[in-house]
Scaffold this motif. Structure first.
Motif, mmCIF file in Angstrom:
data_model
loop_
_atom_site.group_PDB
_atom_site.id
_atom_site.type_symbol
_atom_site.label_atom_id
_atom_site.label_comp_id
_atom_site.label_asym_id
_atom_site.label_seq_id
_atom_site.Cartn_x
_atom_site.Cartn_y
_atom_site.Cartn_z
ATOM 1 N N ILE A 79 33.633 45.166 45.687
ATOM 2 C CA ILE A 79 34.300 44.116 44.907
ATOM 3 C C ILE A 79 33.334 42.969 44.600
ATOM 4 O O ILE A 79 33.276 42.471 43.466
ATOM 5 C CB ILE A 79 35.550 43.600 45.650
ATOM 6 C CG1 ILE A 79 36.614 44.712 45.707
ATOM 7 C CG2 ILE A 79 36.121 42.364 44.952
ATOM 8 C CD1 ILE A 79 37.824 44.368 46.547
ATOM 9 N N VAL A 80 32.573 42.553 45.602
ATOM 10 C CA VAL A 80 31.582 41.496 45.371
ATOM 11 C C VAL A 80 30.565 41.935 44.322
ATOM 12 O O VAL A 80 30.201 41.165 43.416
ATOM 13 C CB VAL A 80 30.870 41.129 46.688
ATOM 14 C CG1 VAL A 80 29.655 40.241 46.414
ATOM 15 C CG2 VAL A 80 31.818 40.397 47.626
ATOM 16 N N ARG A 110 30.550 34.937 37.053
ATOM 17 C CA ARG A 110 30.005 35.407 38.329
ATOM 18 C C ARG A 110 30.246 34.356 39.410
ATOM 19 O O ARG A 110 30.264 33.163 39.131
ATOM 20 C CB ARG A 110 28.496 35.652 38.206
ATOM 21 C CG ARG A 110 28.115 36.721 37.220
ATOM 22 C CD ARG A 110 26.606 36.820 37.068
ATOM 23 N NE ARG A 110 26.257 37.321 35.741
ATOM 24 C CZ ARG A 110 25.156 37.008 35.092
ATOM 25 N NH1 ARG A 110 24.270 36.196 35.646
ATOM 26 N NH2 ARG A 110 24.934 37.504 33.894
ATOM 27 N N PRO A 111 30.413 34.775 40.650
ATOM 28 C CA PRO A 111 30.608 33.802 41.732
ATOM 29 C C PRO A 111 29.296 33.115 42.089
ATOM 30 O O PRO A 111 28.214 33.642 41.847
ATOM 31 C CB PRO A 111 31.095 34.677 42.889
ATOM 32 C CG PRO A 111 30.470 36.015 42.630
ATOM 33 C CD PRO A 111 30.437 36.179 41.135
ATOM 34 N N THR A 112 29.389 31.920 42.640
ATOM 35 C CA THR A 112 28.204 31.294 43.229
ATOM 36 C C THR A 112 27.860 32.047 44.501
ATOM 37 O O THR A 112 28.686 32.788 45.041
ATOM 38 C CB THR A 112 28.477 29.824 43.572
ATOM 39 O OG1 THR A 112 29.522 29.773 44.565
ATOM 40 C CG2 THR A 112 28.896 29.033 42.336
ATOM 41 N N MET A 113 26.648 31.832 45.017
ATOM 42 C CA MET A 113 26.287 32.513 46.260
ATOM 43 C C MET A 113 27.121 31.990 47.429
ATOM 44 O O MET A 113 27.390 32.719 48.385
ATOM 45 C CB MET A 113 24.799 32.354 46.547
ATOM 46 C CG MET A 113 23.896 33.124 45.591
ATOM 47 S SD MET A 113 24.419 34.833 45.273
ATOM 48 C CE MET A 113 24.406 35.534 46.905
ATOM 49 N N SER A 114 27.560 30.746 47.348
ATOM 50 C CA SER A 114 28.463 30.220 48.388
ATOM 51 C C SER A 114 29.774 31.000 48.400
ATOM 52 O O SER A 114 30.315 31.328 49.463
ATOM 53 C CB SER A 114 28.748 28.739 48.141
ATOM 54 O OG SER A 114 27.561 27.975 48.218
ATOM 55 N N ARG A 115 30.261 31.307 47.203
ATOM 56 C CA ARG A 115 31.500 32.075 47.092
ATOM 57 C C ARG A 115 31.284 33.515 47.558
ATOM 58 O O ARG A 115 32.159 34.101 48.203
ATOM 59 C CB ARG A 115 31.984 32.053 45.633
ATOM 60 C CG ARG A 115 33.235 32.883 45.357
ATOM 61 C CD ARG A 115 34.408 32.473 46.214
ATOM 62 N NE ARG A 115 35.588 33.297 45.937
ATOM 63 C CZ ARG A 115 36.573 33.517 46.795
ATOM 64 N NH1 ARG A 115 36.520 32.958 48.002
ATOM 65 N NH2 ARG A 115 37.591 34.274 46.472
ATOM 66 N N VAL A 116 30.114 34.085 47.276
ATOM 67 C CA VAL A 116 29.796 35.441 47.727
ATOM 68 C C VAL A 116 29.838 35.515 49.252
ATOM 69 O O VAL A 116 30.428 36.432 49.824
ATOM 70 C CB VAL A 116 28.417 35.885 47.201
ATOM 71 C CG1 VAL A 116 27.966 37.175 47.881
ATOM 72 C CG2 VAL A 116 28.458 36.090 45.684
ATOM 73 N N LEU A 150 41.321 39.386 47.846
ATOM 74 C CA LEU A 150 40.353 39.658 46.779
ATOM 75 C C LEU A 150 41.003 40.341 45.586
ATOM 76 O O LEU A 150 41.857 41.211 45.738
ATOM 77 C CB LEU A 150 39.207 40.529 47.294
ATOM 78 C CG LEU A 150 38.334 39.920 48.377
ATOM 79 C CD1 LEU A 150 37.190 40.870 48.718
ATOM 80 C CD2 LEU A 150 37.768 38.583 47.950
ATOM 81 N N GLN A 151 40.566 39.934 44.398
ATOM 82 C CA GLN A 151 41.028 40.542 43.160
ATOM 83 C C GLN A 151 39.933 41.423 42.569
ATOM 84 O O GLN A 151 38.750 41.096 42.657
ATOM 85 C CB GLN A 151 41.413 39.469 42.142
ATOM 86 C CG GLN A 151 42.650 38.672 42.524
ATOM 87 C CD GLN A 151 43.012 37.682 41.442
ATOM 88 O OE1 GLN A 151 42.159 37.184 40.726
ATOM 89 N NE2 GLN A 151 44.312 37.399 41.324
ATOM 90 N N ILE A 152 40.341 42.524 41.946
ATOM 91 C CA ILE A 152 39.378 43.387 41.266
ATOM 92 C C ILE A 152 38.968 42.703 39.965
ATOM 93 O O ILE A 152 39.826 42.305 39.173
ATOM 94 C CB ILE A 152 39.988 44.765 40.949
ATOM 95 C CG1 ILE A 152 40.482 45.428 42.230
ATOM 96 C CG2 ILE A 152 38.969 45.661 40.252
ATOM 97 C CD1 ILE A 152 39.403 45.718 43.235
ATOM 98 N N PRO A 153 37.662 42.546 39.710
ATOM 99 C CA PRO A 153 37.220 41.866 38.497
ATOM 100 C C PRO A 153 37.393 42.744 37.262
ATOM 101 O O PRO A 153 37.551 43.963 37.373
ATOM 102 C CB PRO A 153 35.729 41.618 38.774
ATOM 103 C CG PRO A 153 35.340 42.735 39.681
ATOM 104 C CD PRO A 153 36.535 42.990 40.553
ATOM 105 N N ILE A 195 39.189 51.055 38.417
ATOM 106 C CA ILE A 195 38.069 51.080 39.347
ATOM 107 C C ILE A 195 38.490 51.784 40.617
ATOM 108 O O ILE A 195 39.464 51.404 41.267
ATOM 109 C CB ILE A 195 37.609 49.647 39.646
ATOM 110 C CG1 ILE A 195 37.168 48.966 38.356
ATOM 111 C CG2 ILE A 195 36.467 49.656 40.658
ATOM 112 C CD1 ILE A 195 36.889 47.504 38.511
ATOM 113 N N SER A 196 37.758 52.826 40.976
ATOM 114 C CA SER A 196 38.092 53.599 42.161
ATOM 115 C C SER A 196 37.323 53.072 43.358
ATOM 116 O O SER A 196 36.105 53.077 43.363
ATOM 117 C CB SER A 196 37.738 55.073 41.924
ATOM 118 O OG SER A 196 37.989 55.832 43.090
ATOM 119 N N ILE A 197 38.035 52.591 44.352
ATOM 120 C CA ILE A 197 37.440 52.028 45.556
ATOM 121 C C ILE A 197 38.027 52.748 46.755
ATOM 122 O O ILE A 197 39.234 52.973 46.808
ATOM 123 C CB ILE A 197 37.707 50.514 45.647
ATOM 124 C CG1 ILE A 197 37.059 49.810 44.446
ATOM 125 C CG2 ILE A 197 37.155 49.950 46.947
ATOM 126 C CD1 ILE A 197 37.316 48.333 44.430
#
Length: 321
Positions: A267-268, A280-286, A297-300, A317-319
């Motif tokens: 997901i990330v 895109r997320p910030t690295m803090s958000r990652v 978490l939401q699928i992007p 998306i297959s996870i």
């Protein structure tokens, strides 16, 4: 006699002057930079010291676009990796970038610069030796890393990038995050390396101006090529390569903890390859996502750049569940 005196004087000048105006300017730029660093500059070694440390470059560890890397030992017996740079480009920019960037950092997930050599055309950088080499040699071998180990490596890289973007006095953008540039110590703690393409900018400036693309093909973000995709910023480090039409090859998932780790990482990754950098997320958000709960978490959305073949397939998306 006049000609003889002229050539004798030319030969007696520093080695860099013999390479013309470009090399002379290159030499002066680097010397000026080192003077400005003052006591903050790493320890300086002579090229004869470098040859002694490496036993005349006997043990080669690897090579890259900016030079070869050799194993060596400092005079106190500490093992080091010595990067011998090839001919400098852009007035010594990559040499200055490495020293300027790394000398400003102090973080467990950033490689440690122990010293350097700048003597004529000889330019080398001395780093702490990483016994497990780069992440690249492990990532393609099935079962070579447990999912928990890989997860800790990814979290460490994210923390290192977060530090570069927010933890330093000035913001450092790496612009070349890839498997080869993630080094692993004896405990598989990751260290971000190779700051030759890095750019230093004030924290308040989120948009970066660059004259040309920089990075490795396959890893460069789209906005570096064209402004149609957005502006170049710290989000340009938040990007990962996506291989079309390839199996994920998820082996060794043996329990629920592994499944949760894999779901988080996928997901990330999907958020990080969004075409628009603002999405895109910030690295803090990652880091927050990786260390937080999976349930929120939401699928992007699927990136709009995809091959015609892949668009024919189911867009879901297959996870692993």
């Amino acid at each position: 006699m006049v000609l003889a005196v002229f050539f004798l004087r030319k030969l007696s000048r520093p080695h860099s002057v013999l390479f013309g105006n470009k090399k002379s300017k290159d030499y002066q730029n680097i010397e000026a930079f080192l003077r400005n660093c003052g006591s903050l500059a790493p320890k300086r070694y002579s090229f004869s010291d470098i040859k002694k440390m490496t036993h005349s470059f006997k043990h080669k560890l690897g090579q890259g676009g900016y030079g070869d890397v050799y194993k060596g030992k400092l005079f106190d017996g500490s093992c080091v990796a010595i990067k011998v740079l090839i001919e400098s480009k852009g007035d010594g920019e990559e040499f200055i970038n490495e020293i300027a960037s790394i000398s400003r950092t102090s973080h467990v997930n950033i490689v440690t610069l122990l010293g350097f050599c700048f003597e004529g055309k000889n330019r080398t950088l001395i780093f702490k030796f990483m016994s497990n080499g780069s992440l690249e040699k492990f990532i393609h071998e099935k079962g070579s890393l447990k999912w928990e180990t890989l997860y800790q490596i990814i979290v460490g890289v994210a923390r290192g990038l977060e530090y570069l973007h927010r933890g330093c006095n000035t913001q450092i953008l790496h612009f070349d995050i890839k498997l080869h540039n993630i080094l692993l110590d004896e405990d598989f703690c990751p260290k971000i390396s190779d700051f030759g393409l890095a750019k230093i900018c004030p924290k308040k400036e989120s948009i970066v101006s660059m004259t040309g693309a920089r990075g490795t093909v396959g890893y460069i973000t789209l906005e570096v090529f064209s402004k149609n995709f957005g502006v170049i910023s710290h989000k340009s480090d938040v990007y990962r390569r996506l291989e079309e039409d390839e199996e994920l090859g998820l082996h060794g998932i043996s329990h629920e903890e592994d499944k949760e780790i894999v779901r988080k990482m996928i997901i990330v990754s999907l958020w990080c390859i969004q075409t628009n950098p603002s999405e895109r997320p910030t690295m803090s958000r990652v880091v927050e996502i990786l260390e937080g709960s999976l349930h929120s978490l939401q699928i992007p959305p699927k990136p709009f750049l995809s091959s015609p073949r892949s668009t024919l397939r189911d867009s879901s998306i297959s996870i692993p569940s």
